[in-house]
Design an enzyme around this catalytic site. Sequence first.
Site, PDB file in Angstrom:
ATOM      1  N   CYS A  39       0.826  -1.154   0.137  1.00 46.00           N
ATOM      2  CA  CYS A  39      -0.038  -0.120   0.020  1.00 46.00           C
ATOM      3  C   CYS A  39       0.914   1.388   0.156  1.00 46.00           C
ATOM      4  CB  CYS A  39      -0.913   0.172   1.341  1.00 46.00           C
ATOM      5  SG  CYS A  39      -1.895   1.594   1.639  1.00 46.00           S
ATOM      6  N   CYS A  42       1.068   3.340   3.434  1.00 40.45           N
ATOM      7  CA  CYS A  42       1.285   2.695   4.514  1.00 40.45           C
ATOM      8  C   CYS A  42       3.018   2.976   5.011  1.00 40.45           C
ATOM      9  CB  CYS A  42       1.570   1.215   4.501  1.00 40.45           C
ATOM     10  SG  CYS A  42      -0.238   0.395   4.721  1.00 40.45           S
ATOM     11  N   HIS A 110      -3.173   1.138   8.408  1.00 37.30           N
ATOM     12  CA  HIS A 110      -3.977   0.632   7.400  1.00 37.30           C
ATOM     13  C   HIS A 110      -5.391   0.370   7.708  1.00 37.30           C
ATOM     14  CE1 HIS A 110      -4.215  -0.595   3.195  1.00 37.30           C
ATOM     15  NE2 HIS A 110      -5.391  -1.308   3.740  1.00 37.30           N
ATOM     16  N   HIS A 163      -7.748   7.979   4.227  1.00 39.24           N
ATOM     17  CA  HIS A 163      -6.999   9.128   3.661  1.00 39.24           C
ATOM     18  C   HIS A 163      -8.079  10.262   3.502  1.00 39.24           C
ATOM     19  CE1 HIS A 163      -8.258   7.166   0.197  1.00 39.24           C
ATOM     20  NE2 HIS A 163      -8.173   8.412  -0.622  1.00 39.24           N
TER      21      HIS A 163
END
EC number: 2.7.7.12
Length: 340
Positions: A39, A42, A110, A163
């Site tokens: 990701c 991350c 995450h 986010h």
Amino acid sequence: MSEIRLDRMHNQYVLIAPERLRRPDLLAPIKLKKLHQRCPFCEGNEVLTPPELYAMRDNSPNSAGWKTRVIPNLYKAVQIELEDKSKRESMFESIPGVGAHEVLIDSPCHECDIEEADTQSIENWLRSMIIRVEDLRNDNRLVHISIFKNFGSVAGATQEHPHTQILALPIMPQNEIVFLERNMRYYQRHGRGMVEDILQNEISAKDRIVSEIGSFVAFCPYASSFPFEIMIAPKRNISSLELCTRDEISDLAVIIKEIFQKLSKQLGSFNYNLYFRLAPLNSNFENESYMPYMDKNYRFTIRITPRIYRIGGFEIATGMAINPVSPEECVKLFNTQESL
């Protein structure tokens, strides 16, 4: 029994229709199970993103060890490097896509949604927004700022890591201009802004209050467009997030966490949109007549809209929402901890 209500903030009607609640295939799909192999958001994968614009950290940029991180959006809708110069061809007018499009990575975690985060992490998230708003305000070309969070595929998210997006534009969206005009007329008639009176009426009615913590009140709006939709507003006129005191930011973090915990108990894993409505960044020809009154009649708000039901042709054709769960029923469910 169905009821048509007027949303005074947006000057739109909403159809509250409990009879629609049990219709087949009403529920939107929930978010997918989170996978975070490589990701880009991350911690430890900083090389996979553009260089950071800001990070809450005590070490060197673009490395692990951060609490929040702001980067340019890799798929940006607007670009800060362009020149703000309009072009006219007869009746057709355009300007280059000037603006800022940034991604605030909420935390290194995450798997951590808002309801799972501690209040300090939520404060860090809010304070990072404030840093970016203050910085973007220094660019006089930028007049409108939109801060929003899409969570889950139904809500438009393309990255699973929590986010937030920050988008600043050189123009005012039409719905914001309309709101400023209506809010000014209301102020000239009553000596108060619309949000101030909406909040005071909700506090007096008590039927739709979800939570009240320190400087902030959360409530299900009278004409909610979505089931379990919640608005958060400050008790005093604060036109933008960066004008909050440190204590007010702490209060805001606590109430946001509480709201998401209540929503999660009712809805489990759910998709949602969250957005801030803030005063303009700077003055231009579109908003200059309203700017001197911002501290008197403008109050920023946060709106959380769970995306648990699909919309259809009626909503698209008319711009009028059909909400199958009344806001009063939502608050009762919050308070009794029963489920829908």
